[in-house]
Design an enzyme around this catalytic site. Structure first.
Site, short mmCIF file in Angstrom:
data_model
loop_
_atom_site.label_atom_id
_atom_site.label_comp_id
_atom_site.label_asym_id
_atom_site.label_seq_id
_atom_site.Cartn_x
_atom_site.Cartn_y
_atom_site.Cartn_z
N SER A 128 -10.32 13.01 20.22
CA SER A 128 -10.22 11.71 19.61
C SER A 128 -8.97 11.12 19.99
CB SER A 128 -10.19 12.14 18.12
OG SER A 128 -10.15 10.68 17.50
N LYS A 183 -15.53 17.28 15.12
CA LYS A 183 -15.26 16.05 15.65
C LYS A 183 -16.26 15.05 15.11
CE LYS A 183 -13.62 12.92 18.78
NZ LYS A 183 -14.92 11.86 18.86
N HIS A 186 -15.22 13.85 11.76
CA HIS A 186 -14.22 12.89 12.05
C HIS A 186 -14.73 11.68 12.35
CE1 HIS A 186 -11.94 10.77 15.12
NE2 HIS A 186 -10.63 11.37 14.54
N ASN A 187 -15.68 11.43 13.18
CA ASN A 187 -16.09 10.26 13.70
C ASN A 187 -16.97 9.54 12.38
OD1 ASN A 187 -15.27 10.79 16.01
ND2 ASN A 187 -16.99 10.20 17.15
N GLU A 190 -14.35 8.09 10.43
CA GLU A 190 -13.74 7.06 11.12
C GLU A 190 -14.85 5.77 10.91
OE1 GLU A 190 -14.36 5.63 15.81
OE2 GLU A 190 -12.95 7.46 15.23
#
Length: 482
Positions: A128, A183, A186-187, A190
């Site tokens: 990222s 990940k 995480h997105n 986001e």
């Protein structure tokens, strides 16, 4: 002299990661399916650097020291499987394949297992940071075949971003698809953060009538305090950016957002795990609704413009907006970490939540000053049920409670859609409630389907059925929960 690592895929992220590796002292052998892209890179940004040209996969494999380390940065899905199949004839047991794209974690887990039977160590690594992060230091989340980590660790730690305390923003996540799952979450966070900031921006513009330059000043000031984060910083910069004619560019950008799938995958994973990821899922749906531009314009013609009348004190409202955004951001991270915890238990990954928070402090899109507090909360209490009940964040949420409700109410009264802000507040109210109306849901399910229910005056796990109509039977549906 052989290259230290091979790299396949020279799009934006790929070429910047290659330059990052080369700058940190590694010889990189590079390959791209389209030869013209390879030519352009090696004659442009990669010119006169310590790079090796590999026109074929065979040349790539031949150029690498053993055991070979090859990182792929290509489109997720069937393309990854196709490339792996093409690479296998050129690999040997002990070689390492790294998928740095946004692959689905289930695909990664499958590849780890399949390649493991051949002695190939497969790593699924989240990366990222976008273009800038890839070049100057991203946050890296590798997982998969644990045998690979000692062999790629030095490279990854060197190219990773460094947190304010100097710690590399990279750590081994765990087996199987753990790296790509982290990940993915995480997105998802986001998505939530971006939607929250956008909703605050919309209130500032549509209700309070601030200009882009005035909003730039507001966000820039907020970025000096506890809202300090990458997304707040770039929002301030975006609002100040001028088009070629000297007017703000932001007002000329079409209000139809795109997405590549990781937010959707996060929502699907939450449904599978039974985790109420309400804010993040609403953020995904908000993008879907925004893409229905023509339908929205037509509906606007039917219903007309909403009536909006703001007469409040701007200073007080700004303070409330700040606190509402901060409270909702806490919920965004809390929901994300709750999903990580559930999936870690389901898949036996043994994720380290404090470590995850630490590697998100630099390089990545959701880097934020309060990740230090998240890391501290999980370090102090590794089995913490949810971030909102930690000492630090429970105190913050209590302080922001009134402001949060004021802003959501203000938006609803003035027909301003705030799906993420309101979903976060509804989740918070539900999570802190010792009683919810699910007793009626259970009664309804038992009435029409004999699904049974538990009673408050009996131990958990003991189920009952009532003949609600007086002419039903005693047969019940099997008790289970998905």
């Amino acid at each position: 002299m052989k290259a230290d690592i091979g790299f396949i895929g020279l799009a934006v992220m790929g070429e910047n990661l290659v330059l990052n590796m080369e700058r940190n002292g590694y010889t990189v052998s590079v390959h791209n399916r389209t030869t013209s892209v390879l030519d352009s890179f090696l004659s442009g940004r990669g010119k006169d650097k310590n790079l090796v040209r590999a026109e074929t996969l065979a040349q790539l494999a031949e150029s690498l020291e053993s055991p070979r380390k090859i990182m792929m940065m290509i489109k997720a899905g069937p393309a990854v499987d196709s490339l792996i199949e093409s690479l296998l004839p050129h690999l040997e047991a002990g070689d390492i394949l790294i998928d740095g794209g946004n692959s689905n974690y289930k695909d990664t887990a499958r590849r780890v297992e399949e390649l493991g039977t051949l002695g190939i160590h497969f790593v699924g690594s989240g990366v990222s940071g976008g273009e800038e992060g890839a070049l100057n230091g991203p946050s890296i989340m590798p997982g998969g075949a644990k045998e690979a980590w000692p062999l790629i660790k030095d490279i990854f730690l060197k190219i990773a971003a460094k947190a304010p305390d100097g710690k590399p923003c990279c750590s081994w996540m765990g087996p199987g698809g753990a790296g790509h799952f982290v990940k993915m979450v995480h997105n998802g966070i986001e998505y939530g953060d971006m939607q929250l900031v956008s909703e605050i921006y919309w209130i500032l513009q549509e209700l309070m009538r601030f200009s882009p330059q005035e909003m730039h000043t507001i966000f820039a000031e907020w970025n000096k305090g506890k809202l300090d984060s990458y997304l707040i910083d770039i929002t301030a910069q975006i609002l100040a950016f001028q088009d070629t004619d000297g007017t703000p560019l932001i007002g000329k950008i079409l209000d139809a957002a795109g997405q590549k799938g990781t937010g959707k995958w996060t929502g699907i994973a939450a449904l599978n795990e039974g985790v109420p990821l309400t804010l993040i899922v609403e953020s995904v749906f908000a993008r879907a609704l925004s893409s229905m531009k023509e339908d929205r314009v037509a509906a606007h013609g039917v219903f007309g413009p909403p009536l909006r009348n703001y007469t409040g004190d701007k200073k007080e409202t700004l303070a409330a907006l700040h606190d509402a955004l901060y409270a909702a951001k806490i919920v965004s991270y809390a929901q994300g970490f709750e999903l990580l915890r559930s999936a870690s238990e389901s898949n036996e990954w043994n994720l380290d939540y404090a470590e995850i928070a630490k590697i998100w402090r630099g390089g990545c899109i959701i880097r934020s000053v309060f990740l230090d507090s998240i890391a501290a909360a999980f370090s102090a209490e590794p089995t913490l049920a949810n971030l909102v009940v930690s000492k630090v964040f429970s105190k913050e949420l209590k302080a922001a409670d009134s402001a949060w409700r004021t802003i959501v109410s203000l938006a609803i009264e003035n027909a301003l859609p705030v799906p993420a802000l309101s979903a976060a507040l509804s989740w918070f109210d539900g999570y802190r409630s010792d009683r919810l109306p699910a007793n009626l849901l259970q009664a309804q399910r038992d009435y029409f389907g004999a699904h049974t229910y538990e009673r408050i005056d009996s131990p958990r796990g003991e189920f009952f059925h009532t003949d609600w109509t007086g002419h039903g039977g005693s047969t019940t549906s099997r008790t289970y929960s998905v």
